[in-house]
Design a protein around this motif. Structure first.
Motif, short mmCIF file in Angstrom:
data_model
loop_
_atom_site.label_atom_id
_atom_site.label_comp_id
_atom_site.label_asym_id
_atom_site.label_seq_id
_atom_site.Cartn_x
_atom_site.Cartn_y
_atom_site.Cartn_z
N ASP A 173 3.40 -6.38 3.14
CA ASP A 173 2.93 -5.50 4.21
C ASP A 173 3.07 -6.16 5.58
OD1 ASP A 173 1.84 -3.25 5.37
OD2 ASP A 173 -0.25 -3.83 5.00
N HIS A 183 0.81 -1.22 0.00
CA HIS A 183 0.00 0.00 0.00
C HIS A 183 0.85 1.27 0.00
CE1 HIS A 183 0.13 0.71 4.48
NE2 HIS A 183 0.16 -0.60 4.56
N ASP A 203 6.10 1.07 6.65
CA ASP A 203 4.79 0.42 6.47
C ASP A 203 3.94 1.39 5.66
OD1 ASP A 203 2.25 -0.61 6.72
OD2 ASP A 203 2.03 -0.11 8.84
N ASP A 204 3.79 1.31 4.38
CA ASP A 204 4.29 0.19 3.60
C ASP A 204 5.11 0.72 2.41
OD1 ASP A 204 4.54 -2.48 2.94
OD2 ASP A 204 2.68 -2.55 1.84
N GLU A 231 5.80 -7.15 8.85
CA GLU A 231 6.91 -6.40 9.45
C GLU A 231 7.91 -7.25 10.20
OE1 GLU A 231 3.63 -5.17 10.61
OE2 GLU A 231 3.42 -3.90 8.85
N GLU A 281 -5.08 1.90 2.87
CA GLU A 281 -5.07 0.65 3.64
C GLU A 281 -5.26 0.91 5.12
OE1 GLU A 281 -3.50 -2.74 5.97
OE2 GLU A 281 -2.80 -0.67 6.00
N GLU A 282 -4.61 1.96 5.61
CA GLU A 282 -4.59 2.21 7.05
C GLU A 282 -5.93 2.74 7.57
OE1 GLU A 282 -2.19 1.19 8.74
OE2 GLU A 282 -0.33 1.25 7.57
ZN LIG Z 1 0.69 -1.60 6.39
#
Ligand SMILES: [Zn+2]
Length: 483
Positions: free
Chosen positions: A170, A77, A116-117, A172, A146-147
């Protein structure tokens, strides 16, 4: 930015990352970044498509000799979470991020980094540009929003892609290959009522000091739900001495386990009521987990004279607080120790003539989610409430036969096993865009979610581990070569 020698090999990736960080790209503000990606595609004569949500798809033919192979989707994203330290002056709608490296970690001064990301965006740009790599036809999907509810992934037109294999970038934690995530649905239970004149003594009961937590990833940690505890206190009290409820309010959002809840009631014998609440509180205190030891339950006389609900309506509110399915509903039958289906009664609020309970349900199994939704609908009927379903998106069920996961594990262990590192298969009880994309592409789609180490995401301490970015880059190059 200057890089150390060990970082030089991923200089191209980091340069693209810097290019993204020079442009604002917080959730809902992705347009400039999406345009940058279109410009990039034009520069490299690549086919691209951008939609009104600022999703961008860039396609690249397979490398020489591999043009006819099935295509592979790479996905991440564009948007980032915008958080800054109190003393940092930064306008996320305009200012570039101020990047720096210390101890092998890339950070942004006083703000989130958006590793991210953004790192997925940078990887994809590097692969799209590189003419020396061996790879199948690539479809790189850069999504927006996305968030803030995965809006981009939800609204993309998937008839534009032909891939049935997806590598989402995506995650971590390096070495972990995610193979399943939860779908979700929001449920709103509402009940209208008319108030009557208050009688008896006003009492205020409050539950505070609980640990709370993420309604998905922490739902299996036995954390107490403040609304649930309040429901139990009220139910116990009502069974001894019926009362009129005036208001109950608790929790902040559907996707967090509520830490606090407050209720106002009218009782005929307030001293007896206080004694009963205290008795029940002691029992609860003996049952709660360590994380919730800070819990405080208070019951005090008040002096409100606001009209109250009838006994019947008061009882119905207690019913929704105590009977709504809440917490872990089922575990995955595979060996991942994963919650498969859960529900969180995240918020309850009272207005003048309505009570609203908000629930977030999650499930990696869509059929189990269907069943849970039916339970909520039956419950609402029983309690004479309305139930509204919204924002449902599909789950991604664990596939033990995933070829992408097998490939990732084989290559990771081959490349880094000698350093004592081992790949691990995992699943999360939270949302990933993969769930939505697989739902749109159909059941036969194989997918994994991976990524380099990123620490403290969504905070100004976010840090991207550059050595891990390098290892993940090499791993992806190897995967592209062998898929
Ligand atoms: Zn993310």
């Amino acid at each position: 930015m200057e890089f150390a020698a060990s970082e030089y090999e991923i200089k191209k990736v980091l340069n693209y990352f810097e290019r993204l960080c020079a442009i604002p790209h917080g959730s809902g503000n992705e347009e400039q970044a999406a345009n940058m990606l279109c410009e990039f595609a034009k520069e490299h004569s690549l086919e691209y498509y951008k939609d009104e949500y600022n999703n961008v798809l860039i396609k690249k033919d397979g490398s020489i000799g591999r043009e006819g192979e099935p295509s592979l989707m790479l996905q991440g994203h564009i948007d980032m979470v915008c958080e800054k330290n109190k003393d940092t002056v930064h306008d996320f709608s305009r200012d570039p991020l101020s990047l720096y490296v210390s101890d092998g970690l890339l950070r942004a001064k006083g703000t989130t980094l958006g590793g991210d990301d953004g790192i997925a965006v940078a990887y994809m740009m590097a692969f799209l540009e590189d003419e020396t790599l061996s790879h199948p036809p690539l479809e790189c999907l850069f999504t927006s929003g996305e968030e803030t509810g995965m809006l981009g992934a939800m609204n993309f037109d998937y008839s534009k892609v032909s891939s049935r294999r997806i590598i989402n970038m995506d995650s971590e934690e390096e070495g972990k290959v995610t193979m399943s995530c939860a779908g979700a649905a929001d449920l709103l239970l509402e009940k209208s009522f008319e108030r009557i004149g208050s009688k008896g003594r006003a009492l205020k009961i409050s539950v505070t000091g609980l640990a709370g937590g993420h309604s998905g990833t922490e739902i299996n940690e036995n954390r107490s739900n403040a609304i649930r505890i309040m429901g139990r206190l009220l139910a116990r009290l009502y069974s001894d001495t019926p009362f009129n409820l005036c208001a109950v309010n608790g929790g902040n959002k559907r996707n967090a386990i509520p830490r606090e809840c407050e209720a106002q009631i009218y009782v005929l014998d307030s001293d007896k009521a206080i004694r009963i609440v205290q008795e029940e509180s002691e029992k609860i205190r003996g049952e709660i987990s360590k994380a919730d030891k800070g819990m405080k339950i208070r019951c005090q006389k008040g002096d409100t004279d606001f009209p109250a609900l009838t006994y019947k309506d008061s009882s119905a509110v207690i019913n929704v607080m105590t009977l709504s399915p809440n917490g872990v509903i089922s575990m995955s039958p595979d060996s991942l120790g994963l919650v498969r289906c859960s529900s969180n009664l995240g918020r309850i609020s009272t207005s003048e003539n309505k009570i609203v309970a908000e629930v977030m349900a999650r499930s990696s199994s869509d059929s189990e989610m269907d069943a849970l939704i039916i339970v909520f609908k039956r419950l609402s009927k029983l309690l004479d409430m309305s139930a509204t379903l919204s924002d449902r998106h599909p789950g991604w069920d664990y596939d033990p036969k995933s070829q992408l996961a097998d490939k990732y594990v084989t290559i990771y262990d081959r490349l880094y096993g000698s350093e004592g590192k081992r790949a691990e298969r995992c699943a999360i009880h939270a949302g990933l865009e993969c769930g939505i994309i697989i739902g749109a592409l159909g059941g036969e789609t194989d997918a994994i979610s991976i990524g380099p180490n990123i620490y403290n995401i969504h905070t100004p301490d976010e840090a991207l581990d550059l050595a891990s970015v390098k290892r993940t880059y090499d791993l992806l190059v190897a995967m592209l070569g062998e898929l």
